[in-house]
Structure formats: structure tokens, C-alpha cells
Design a protein around this motif. Structure first.
Motif, PDB file in Angstrom:
ATOM      1  N   GLN A  79      35.354  39.127  27.135  1.00 41.06           N
ATOM      2  CA  GLN A  79      35.153  40.444  27.735  1.00 41.06           C
ATOM      3  C   GLN A  79      35.208  40.299  29.254  1.00 41.06           C
ATOM      4  OE1 GLN A  79      34.974  43.179  25.749  1.00 41.06           O
ATOM      5  NE2 GLN A  79      35.244  41.691  24.110  1.00 41.06           N
ATOM      6  N   TYR A  80      36.053  41.079  29.894  1.00 44.88           N
ATOM      7  CA  TYR A  80      36.152  41.122  31.357  1.00 44.88           C
ATOM      8  C   TYR A  80      35.602  42.467  31.802  1.00 44.88           C
ATOM      9  CZ  TYR A  80      39.074  36.945  31.815  1.00 44.88           C
ATOM     10  OH  TYR A  80      39.557  35.642  31.829  1.00 44.88           O
ATOM     11  N   LEU A  81      34.520  42.438  32.593  1.00 47.14           N
ATOM     12  CA  LEU A  81      33.875  43.665  33.064  1.00 47.14           C
ATOM     13  C   LEU A  81      34.223  43.911  34.529  1.00 47.14           C
ATOM     14  CD1 LEU A  81      32.183  42.749  30.530  1.00 47.14           C
ATOM     15  CD2 LEU A  81      30.309  43.981  31.566  1.00 47.14           C
ATOM     16  N   PRO A  82      34.453  45.174  34.897  1.00 50.94           N
ATOM     17  CA  PRO A  82      34.756  45.477  36.301  1.00 50.94           C
ATOM     18  C   PRO A  82      33.600  45.063  37.219  1.00 50.94           C
ATOM     19  CG  PRO A  82      35.162  47.395  34.909  1.00 50.94           C
ATOM     20  CD  PRO A  82      34.447  46.369  34.061  1.00 50.94           C
ATOM     21  N   ARG A  83      33.945  44.538  38.377  1.00 48.82           N
ATOM     22  CA  ARG A  83      32.920  44.139  39.355  1.00 48.82           C
ATOM     23  C   ARG A  83      31.979  45.282  39.699  1.00 48.82           C
ATOM     24  NH1 ARG A  83      34.150  39.604  43.374  1.00 48.82           N
ATOM     25  NH2 ARG A  83      35.801  38.487  42.299  1.00 48.82           N
ATOM     26  N   GLU A  84      32.515  46.499  39.784  1.00 49.23           N
ATOM     27  CA  GLU A  84      31.652  47.619  40.173  1.00 49.23           C
ATOM     28  C   GLU A  84      30.579  47.913  39.133  1.00 49.23           C
ATOM     29  OE1 GLU A  84      35.443  49.682  38.500  1.00 49.23           O
ATOM     30  OE2 GLU A  84      35.083  48.044  39.895  1.00 49.23           O
ATOM     31  N   ASP A  85      30.705  47.360  37.935  1.00 51.16           N
ATOM     32  CA  ASP A  85      29.702  47.556  36.896  1.00 51.16           C
ATOM     33  C   ASP A  85      28.751  46.359  36.773  1.00 51.16           C
ATOM     34  OD1 ASP A  85      30.755  50.038  36.368  1.00 51.16           O
ATOM     35  OD2 ASP A  85      32.006  49.348  34.714  1.00 51.16           O
ATOM     36  N   THR A 141      43.155  37.000  42.271  1.00 51.12           N
ATOM     37  CA  THR A 141      44.584  37.262  42.449  1.00 51.12           C
ATOM     38  C   THR A 141      45.321  36.632  41.262  1.00 51.12           C
ATOM     39  OG1 THR A 141      44.197  37.019  44.829  1.00 51.12           O
ATOM     40  CG2 THR A 141      46.470  37.174  44.129  1.00 51.12           C
ATOM     41  N   PRO A 142      45.206  37.238  40.085  1.00 52.83           N
ATOM     42  CA  PRO A 142      45.852  36.645  38.911  1.00 52.83           C
ATOM     43  C   PRO A 142      47.371  36.728  39.016  1.00 52.83           C
ATOM     44  CG  PRO A 142      44.964  38.801  38.367  1.00 52.83           C
ATOM     45  CD  PRO A 142      44.536  38.495  39.774  1.00 52.83           C
ATOM     46  N   PHE A 143      48.020  35.908  38.205  1.00 49.08           N
ATOM     47  CA  PHE A 143      49.473  35.972  38.131  1.00 49.08           C
ATOM     48  C   PHE A 143      49.877  37.381  37.672  1.00 49.08           C
ATOM     49  CE2 PHE A 143      49.440  31.164  37.180  1.00 49.08           C
ATOM     50  CZ  PHE A 143      49.499  30.856  38.523  1.00 49.08           C
ATOM     51  N   PRO A 144      51.081  37.829  38.034  1.00 56.06           N
ATOM     52  CA  PRO A 144      51.508  39.206  37.746  1.00 56.06           C
ATOM     53  C   PRO A 144      51.333  39.646  36.286  1.00 56.06           C
ATOM     54  CG  PRO A 144      53.046  38.209  39.262  1.00 56.06           C
ATOM     55  CD  PRO A 144      52.088  37.115  38.833  1.00 56.06           C
ATOM     56  N   ALA A 145      51.579  38.764  35.327  1.00 54.62           N
ATOM     57  CA  ALA A 145      51.467  39.145  33.914  1.00 54.62           C
ATOM     58  C   ALA A 145      50.021  39.461  33.516  1.00 54.62           C
ATOM     59  CB  ALA A 145      52.025  38.037  33.019  1.00 54.62           C
ATOM     60  N   MET A 146      49.061  39.007  34.319  1.00 51.17           N
ATOM     61  CA  MET A 146      47.639  39.212  34.023  1.00 51.17           C
ATOM     62  C   MET A 146      46.957  40.099  35.068  1.00 51.17           C
ATOM     63  SD  MET A 146      46.932  37.475  31.277  1.00 51.17           S
ATOM     64  CE  MET A 146      48.533  37.902  30.621  1.00 51.17           C
ATOM     65  N   ALA A 147      47.732  40.874  35.809  1.00 58.79           N
ATOM     66  CA  ALA A 147      47.206  41.689  36.911  1.00 58.79           C
ATOM     67  C   ALA A 147      46.063  42.601  36.479  1.00 58.79           C
ATOM     68  CB  ALA A 147      48.331  42.510  37.535  1.00 58.79           C
ATOM     69  N   GLU A 148      46.035  42.990  35.224  1.00 57.84           N
ATOM     70  CA  GLU A 148      45.011  43.906  34.707  1.00 57.84           C
ATOM     71  C   GLU A 148      43.584  43.374  34.870  1.00 57.84           C
ATOM     72  OE1 GLU A 148      44.921  46.574  30.721  1.00 57.84           O
ATOM     73  OE2 GLU A 148      46.509  45.067  30.831  1.00 57.84           O
ATOM     74  N   ILE A 149      43.412  42.036  34.871  1.00 56.28           N
ATOM     75  CA  ILE A 149      42.054  41.477  34.962  1.00 56.28           C
ATOM     76  C   ILE A 149      41.583  41.277  36.402  1.00 56.28           C
ATOM     77  CG2 ILE A 149      42.088  40.432  32.667  1.00 56.28           C
ATOM     78  CD1 ILE A 149      42.608  37.707  34.062  1.00 56.28           C
ATOM     79  N   SER A 150      42.421  41.610  37.362  1.00 58.86           N
ATOM     80  CA  SER A 150      41.994  41.547  38.758  1.00 58.86           C
ATOM     81  C   SER A 150      40.796  42.477  38.953  1.00 58.86           C
ATOM     82  CB  SER A 150      43.148  41.976  39.670  1.00 58.86           C
ATOM     83  OG  SER A 150      42.743  41.978  41.011  1.00 58.86           O
ATOM     84  N   GLY A 151      39.801  42.023  39.708  1.00 61.25           N
ATOM     85  CA  GLY A 151      38.623  42.852  39.944  1.00 61.25           C
ATOM     86  C   GLY A 151      37.632  42.852  38.792  1.00 61.25           C
ATOM     87  N   HIS A 152      37.806  41.948  37.845  1.00 55.86           N
ATOM     88  CA  HIS A 152      36.924  41.865  36.678  1.00 55.86           C
ATOM     89  C   HIS A 152      36.225  40.504  36.638  1.00 55.86           C
ATOM     90  CE1 HIS A 152      39.307  45.313  35.564  1.00 55.86           C
ATOM     91  NE2 HIS A 152      38.507  45.535  34.540  1.00 55.86           N
TER      92      HIS A 152
END
Length: 119
Positions: A46-52, A94-105
Motif C-alpha cells: 500500500q502506497y499512501l499519499p504524503r499529505e495523508d 522521483t520514480p522511473f517514468p513507468a512508476m510515476a504514479e507512486i511519486s509523492g507516496h
């Protein structure tokens, strides 16, 4: 940098449930916007947003690692009451482009904190 594929599949999906991360009775993070990352044969993470997350409880450490699929990971320890949970959290800033969705988590080691779906 390696790309996910049939030999090493990685999927990222929105978790429809509320995810709570605790250390004892201290809530470190709680989110309805968690992402579930499933990678090859590893357990889902589970990857949670930093703001949470309660970032005041976290302390960045010098530890870094490299995942050939996701990129460079940075680590945080958790200050929970009178305990310190060393390197209990990792993040790909700064994840690789294919994993950009998890940035900030943030992701959490289940042997150091309790991760539960609560709703």
C-alpha cells in the motif's frame, strides 16, 4: 532501468478502502487514496499519499536503495512515542517514468507498523 512486463509484472490500482497505518495506538497515516502496487510474486504494498501522513512523526534517514523497476528509494524512521522505528518507510520521490504514479507516496514495512484496511 527495467520496464515491467510478462517476466516481472507490476500493477498499480486505487485501493477502494480506507488504509490506516499505526505504531501502537499512534496513527502514522490514514488515507482513502492509497494505491496498491502488486509486483511479480511479492506481497502487495500500500502506497499512501504524503499529505495523508503525519510527517511530524517521520525523520528522513541516510539509507537509499535502488530498484531497477521503480528507481531510487529514500527512507524514513518513525518517532512513535518513546520508540523509534528505524527505516520503517520507503518512498520513490522521483520514480522511473513507468512508476510515476507512486511519486509523492509512502510505503511501510508491515513488520514494523500495522497496516490495515478499515472501511
Amino acid at each position: 532501468m527495467k520496464l515491467p512486463g510478462p517476466d516481472h509484472p507490476i500493477t498499480i490500482t486505487q485501493n477502494p478502502r480506507r488504509v490506516r497505518v499505526t505504531a501502537g495506538d499512534i496513527v502514522i497515516a490514514e488515507s482513502t487514496k492509497a494505491l496498491t502496487l502488486k509486483e511479480a510474486r511479492y506481497p502487495a504494498v500500500q502506497y499512501l499519499p504524503r499529505e495523508d501522513a503525519n510527517m511530524a512523526l517521520l525523520e528522513r534517514t541516510a539509507r537509499t536503495t535502488l530498484c531497477p523497476y521503480k528507481g531510487d528509494a529514500s527512507y524514513y524512521s518513525v518517532k512513535a512515542g518513546d520508540k523509534t522505528l528505524d527505516n520503517a518507510i520507503w518512498t520513490y520521490e522521483t520514480p522511473f517514468p513507468a512508476m510515476a504514479e507512486i511519486s509523492g507516496h509512502l510505503a511501510f514495512y508491515p513488520d514494523k507498523v500495522k497496516i490495515e484496511e478499515v472501511g
